[in-house]
Design a protein around this motif. Structure first.
Motif, PDB file in Angstrom:
ATOM      1  N   ALA A 148      87.686  72.396 -37.696  1.00 32.67           N
ATOM      2  CA  ALA A 148      88.577  72.548 -38.844  1.00 32.67           C
ATOM      3  C   ALA A 148      89.983  72.032 -38.583  1.00 32.67           C
ATOM      4  O   ALA A 148      90.641  71.519 -39.501  1.00 32.67           O
ATOM      5  N   PHE A 149      90.467  72.128 -37.330  1.00 29.35           N
ATOM      6  CA  PHE A 149      91.876  71.876 -37.064  1.00 29.35           C
ATOM      7  C   PHE A 149      92.169  70.494 -36.500  1.00 29.35           C
ATOM      8  O   PHE A 149      93.335  70.116 -36.391  1.00 29.35           O
ATOM      9  N   ILE A 150      91.161  69.743 -36.137  1.00 30.30           N
ATOM     10  CA  ILE A 150      91.425  68.408 -35.590  1.00 30.30           C
ATOM     11  C   ILE A 150      92.008  67.504 -36.666  1.00 30.30           C
ATOM     12  O   ILE A 150      91.491  67.421 -37.777  1.00 30.30           O
ATOM     13  N   ARG A 151      93.116  66.852 -36.339  1.00 34.46           N
ATOM     14  CA  ARG A 151      93.776  65.909 -37.244  1.00 34.46           C
ATOM     15  C   ARG A 151      93.896  64.568 -36.531  1.00 34.46           C
ATOM     16  O   ARG A 151      94.470  64.483 -35.448  1.00 34.46           O
ATOM     17  N   PHE A 152      93.374  63.527 -37.146  1.00 36.45           N
ATOM     18  CA  PHE A 152      93.410  62.201 -36.543  1.00 36.45           C
ATOM     19  C   PHE A 152      94.670  61.442 -36.947  1.00 36.45           C
ATOM     20  O   PHE A 152      95.207  61.641 -38.039  1.00 36.45           O
ATOM     21  N   LYS A 153      95.111  60.574 -36.046  1.00 37.07           N
ATOM     22  CA  LYS A 153      96.187  59.636 -36.327  1.00 37.07           C
ATOM     23  C   LYS A 153      95.680  58.235 -35.997  1.00 37.07           C
ATOM     24  O   LYS A 153      94.959  58.039 -35.013  1.00 37.07           O
ATOM     25  N   LEU A 154      96.070  57.275 -36.804  1.00 35.27           N
ATOM     26  CA  LEU A 154      95.617  55.902 -36.622  1.00 35.27           C
ATOM     27  C   LEU A 154      96.506  55.190 -35.609  1.00 35.27           C
ATOM     28  O   LEU A 154      97.726  55.166 -35.739  1.00 35.27           O
ATOM     29  N   THR A 155      95.878  54.588 -34.577  1.00 40.82           N
ATOM     30  CA  THR A 155      96.627  53.845 -33.570  1.00 40.82           C
ATOM     31  C   THR A 155      96.716  52.377 -33.960  1.00 40.82           C
ATOM     32  O   THR A 155      96.031  51.904 -34.870  1.00 40.82           O
ATOM     33  N   LYS A 156      97.537  51.646 -33.235  1.00 40.48           N
ATOM     34  CA  LYS A 156      97.682  50.213 -33.488  1.00 40.48           C
ATOM     35  C   LYS A 156      96.402  49.448 -33.177  1.00 40.48           C
ATOM     36  O   LYS A 156      96.220  48.325 -33.642  1.00 40.48           O
ATOM     37  N   ASP A 157      95.531  50.048 -32.396  1.00 37.52           N
ATOM     38  CA  ASP A 157      94.240  49.431 -32.071  1.00 37.52           C
ATOM     39  C   ASP A 157      93.176  49.780 -33.101  1.00 37.52           C
ATOM     40  O   ASP A 157      91.986  49.518 -32.877  1.00 37.52           O
ATOM     41  N   ASN A 158      93.596  50.397 -34.199  1.00 37.26           N
ATOM     42  CA  ASN A 158      92.676  50.787 -35.280  1.00 37.26           C
ATOM     43  C   ASN A 158      91.641  51.812 -34.806  1.00 37.26           C
ATOM     44  O   ASN A 158      90.474  51.768 -35.203  1.00 37.26           O
ATOM     45  N   ILE A 159      92.091  52.726 -33.974  1.00 36.01           N
ATOM     46  CA  ILE A 159      91.273  53.836 -33.516  1.00 36.01           C
ATOM     47  C   ILE A 159      91.908  55.130 -34.020  1.00 36.01           C
ATOM     48  O   ILE A 159      93.124  55.322 -33.901  1.00 36.01           O
ATOM     49  N   PHE A 160      91.105  55.989 -34.593  1.00 35.86           N
ATOM     50  CA  PHE A 160      91.610  57.282 -35.042  1.00 35.86           C
ATOM     51  C   PHE A 160      91.610  58.241 -33.849  1.00 35.86           C
ATOM     52  O   PHE A 160      90.564  58.532 -33.269  1.00 35.86           O
ATOM     53  N   TYR A 161      92.806  58.705 -33.505  1.00 35.64           N
ATOM     54  CA  TYR A 161      93.003  59.474 -32.277  1.00 35.64           C
ATOM     55  C   TYR A 161      93.438  60.898 -32.594  1.00 35.64           C
ATOM     56  O   TYR A 161      94.247  61.137 -33.500  1.00 35.64           O
ATOM     57  N   ALA A 162      92.884  61.850 -31.853  1.00 37.05           N
ATOM     58  CA  ALA A 162      93.296  63.248 -31.979  1.00 37.05           C
ATOM     59  C   ALA A 162      93.336  63.869 -30.597  1.00 37.05           C
ATOM     60  O   ALA A 162      92.431  63.652 -29.788  1.00 37.05           O
ATOM     61  N   HIS A 163      94.382  64.621 -30.327  1.00 38.88           N
ATOM     62  CA  HIS A 163      94.421  65.347 -29.061  1.00 38.88           C
ATOM     63  C   HIS A 163      94.260  66.836 -29.344  1.00 38.88           C
ATOM     64  O   HIS A 163      94.726  67.353 -30.358  1.00 38.88           O
TER      65      HIS A 163
END
Length: 257
Positions: free
Chosen positions: A129-144
């Motif tokens: 429920a809490f994971i939020r992705f961010k788009l990187t310059k490499d076009n990969i959706f990243y979440a920590h």
């Protein structure tokens, strides 16, 4: 007292269990590498043996249901709780009993395994429920993420199915490994943040996406119905740093309109 040291993998733990039975140790303590120091007794380093691990798991499959097996695996994933001794007691009780032991809550090992399984399952649901992705310059959706327990193996299939049309990386900073999906399969990866920095380079439009997300939450919020006590129960404060909607508004590009 014998202390068995394994490499931290689930197969390594099962190999240690096999060693207990192979040498008829009866009682033993099992620790992961780099665990607490051992002051007394004989220390034995266990080498992971896939065949021996498989034999233990196959034997348990004849004694336990899928839920019982999952309780053992969940206890392993609760790596911050050092559950190996209880896992061993649970396994020994299962092998020694002629009947299924999964609902015998008078046994401490069974009761503890059930409680740990609930804690790990709750953390798994929260990460979904809490994971939020961010788009990187490499076009990969990243979440920590920084979960209390090692739940990445439990959420792998969920995100692989839900986001099958995009590349993504979910990284557990507490355990320093992540899952990367390349549109074909999910692989386990590790990153060296000393060379890549503490965060990956985000796409130049990411700030705009974050602002849109924050404004969406503002628009659906009904201030008169706010119940912070209930909200804190469902969204504990320790997860807020993962949620874009919980971040203070920064200086972001103004939206058109």
């Amino acid at each position: 007292m014998h202390t068995l040291i394994y490499d931290g993998s689930f197969q390594g733990f099962l190999s240690a269990v096999f060693y207990v039975y192979e040498y008829k140790l009866g009682t033993a303590k099992i620790y992961r590498e780099h665990g607490p120091p051992v002051l007394f007794g004989e220390v034995i380093n266990i080498y992971t043996d896939e065949a021996k691990a498989r034999r233990i798991w196959t034997g348990l499959s004849k004694k336990l249901s899928a839920a019982g097996l999952h309780a053992i695996y969940s206890s392993y994933l609760a790596d911050t709780l050092q559950e190996e001794d209880n896992m061993l007691a649970y396994i020994q009780y299962a092998f020694a009993s002629a009947k299924n032991i999964e609902t015998d809550y008078s046994n401490f090992a069974v009761l503890r395994a059930q409680r740990v399984e609930r804690m790990v399952s709750r953390e798994r649901h929260r990460m979904k429920a809490f994971i939020r992705f961010k788009l990187t310059k490499d076009n990969i959706f990243y979440a920590h993420i920084e979960p209390d327990f090692n739940v990445l193996p439990l959420i792998k299939t969920h995100f692989e199915n839900r986001y099958a049309d995009q590349r993504w990386l979910i990284y557990d900073h507490r355990r320093n490994y992540g899952l990367y999906y390349d549109l074909h399969r999910v692989d386990t990866v590790t990153l060296n943040f000393e060379t890549t920095g503490t965060a990956l380079c985000m796409d130049e439009k990411e700030d705009l996406y974050q602002t849109l997300w924050q404004q969406y939450f503002k628009s659906v919020n009904i201030a008169s119905r706010k119940n912070m006590k209930l909200h804190m129960q469902h969204v504990p404060k320790r997860y807020w740093h993962l949620l874009a909607e919980k971040q203070p508004e920064a200086i972001r590009p103004k939206l058109m309109g």
